[in-house]
Write an enzyme that holds these catalytic residues in place. Structure first.
Site, PDB file in Angstrom:
ATOM      1  N   CYS A 285       0.821  -1.211   0.000  1.00 53.72           N
ATOM      2  CA  CYS A 285       0.000   0.000   0.000  1.00 53.72           C
ATOM      3  C   CYS A 285       0.849   1.253   0.000  1.00 53.72           C
ATOM      4  O   CYS A 285       0.328   2.350  -0.160  1.00 53.72           O
ATOM      5  CB  CYS A 285      -0.948   0.004   1.203  1.00 53.72           C
ATOM      6  N   GLY A 286       2.172   1.118   0.215  1.00 55.69           N
ATOM      7  CA  GLY A 286       3.041   2.270   0.093  1.00 55.69           C
ATOM      8  C   GLY A 286       3.163   3.108   1.345  1.00 55.69           C
ATOM      9  O   GLY A 286       3.818   4.147   1.329  1.00 55.69           O
TER      10      GLY A 286
END
Length: 279
Positions: free
Chosen positions: A115-116
């Site tokens: 998801c970063g």
């Protein structure tokens, strides 16, 4: 549902000889999960055990933790514009009184390592949402020789893999090595969700007396799913990620990687592995 595999024509080249024949492939289709009628998530999966997958996904998200919190799971009729049912959309209804969290916000925080977001946010979110602290009493203690034999047992039970060669698997074992459940899916995270969802629907959570074995690597997402289900031992035939190791260390999860034959690496929770002396 008979859509686990599909047949496709292929050109085979073997030692310079060319032939044409059908090949059996693992099916991959999208599954939309709705919560109380509202779209929640879409995952690419191998059809089958869809209700268990949806239930296990909600356990991983911290939405539910017991069978009585579910009112129903159904396929959505009329998913197509012509009114037909694709069997690719499921709606999960929670039991009356069960709080529906702000899933959109929470999923952006801690669902996957892809998801970063920063590792600390992911670790904090799992720690604060886990319903089942990993506190196995008496503690699970596993001999390395027992762990060494589990990958072969998982592989022997992979029925669809034998026909396609294209599926991940997750298996649940008792501390003495009894195979409790095995699920296959094109996505390793889906295979784990199917196992956890089946356990939830059978009233068996938390899985505090079990070993989870996965056929690939141990990502943060898989470690998260083990923690959320109260599983004390996660073993993988390949490598863990750094964030998976961090999560295991923070939550008390025993994490074993590179489990191949008699060889393995214990990255966290070594107190559950009967290592003997001199370590």
């Amino acid at each position: 549902m008979g859509r686990v595999t599909e047949r496709r024509r292929t050109i085979r080249i073997r030692d310079g000889a060319v032939s044409s024949r059908p090949d059996t492939l693992v099916a991959e289709e999208p599954l939309e999960i709705r919560l109380n009628g509202k779209p929640l998530a879409i995952t690419m999966r191998t059809p089958g055990d869809d209700f268990a997958l949806a239930a296990g996904f909600l356990v991983s998200e911290g939405v539910i933790g017991a069978a009585e919190e579910l009112q129903s799971i159904v396929y959505c009729a009329g998913a197509q514009t012509d009114g037909s049912n694709t069997y690719n959309v499921v709606d999960v209804k929670l039991a009356p009184g069960v709080t529906v969290p702000d899933i959109t916000l929470e999923r952006n925080v801690y669902t996957t390592s892809s998801c970063g977001l920063c590792g600390k946010a992911s670790l904090d979110a799992v720690r604060t949402t886990a319903r089942f602290p990993i506190a196995d009493t008496p503690p699970v203690r596993v001999e390395p020789s027992l762990l060494a034999g589990l990958p072969d047992r998982l592989r022997a039970a992979q029925q669809v893999f034998d026909r396609t060669g294209g599926l991940h698997a997750a298996a649940l074992f008792s501390p003495d090595g009894e195979l409790l459940d095995i699920r296959e899916d094109v996505g390793r995270h889906n295979a784990v969700d199917k196992i956890v969802g089946r356990a939830l629907r059978d009233g068996r959570l938390p899985l505090s007396r079990s070993i989870l074995l996965v056929s690939g690597r141990a990502s943060f997402e898989l470690a998260q799913k083990a923690v959320m289900a109260g599983i004390p031992v996660l073993a993988a035939v390949s490598a863990p990620s750094s964030l998976a190791v961090d999560l295991a260390a923070e939550t008390g999860l025993t994490l074993v990687g590179f489990l191949r034959g008699a060889n393995m690496n214990v990255y966290a929770g070594d107190e559950r592995i009967a290592l003997g002396t001199g370590v």
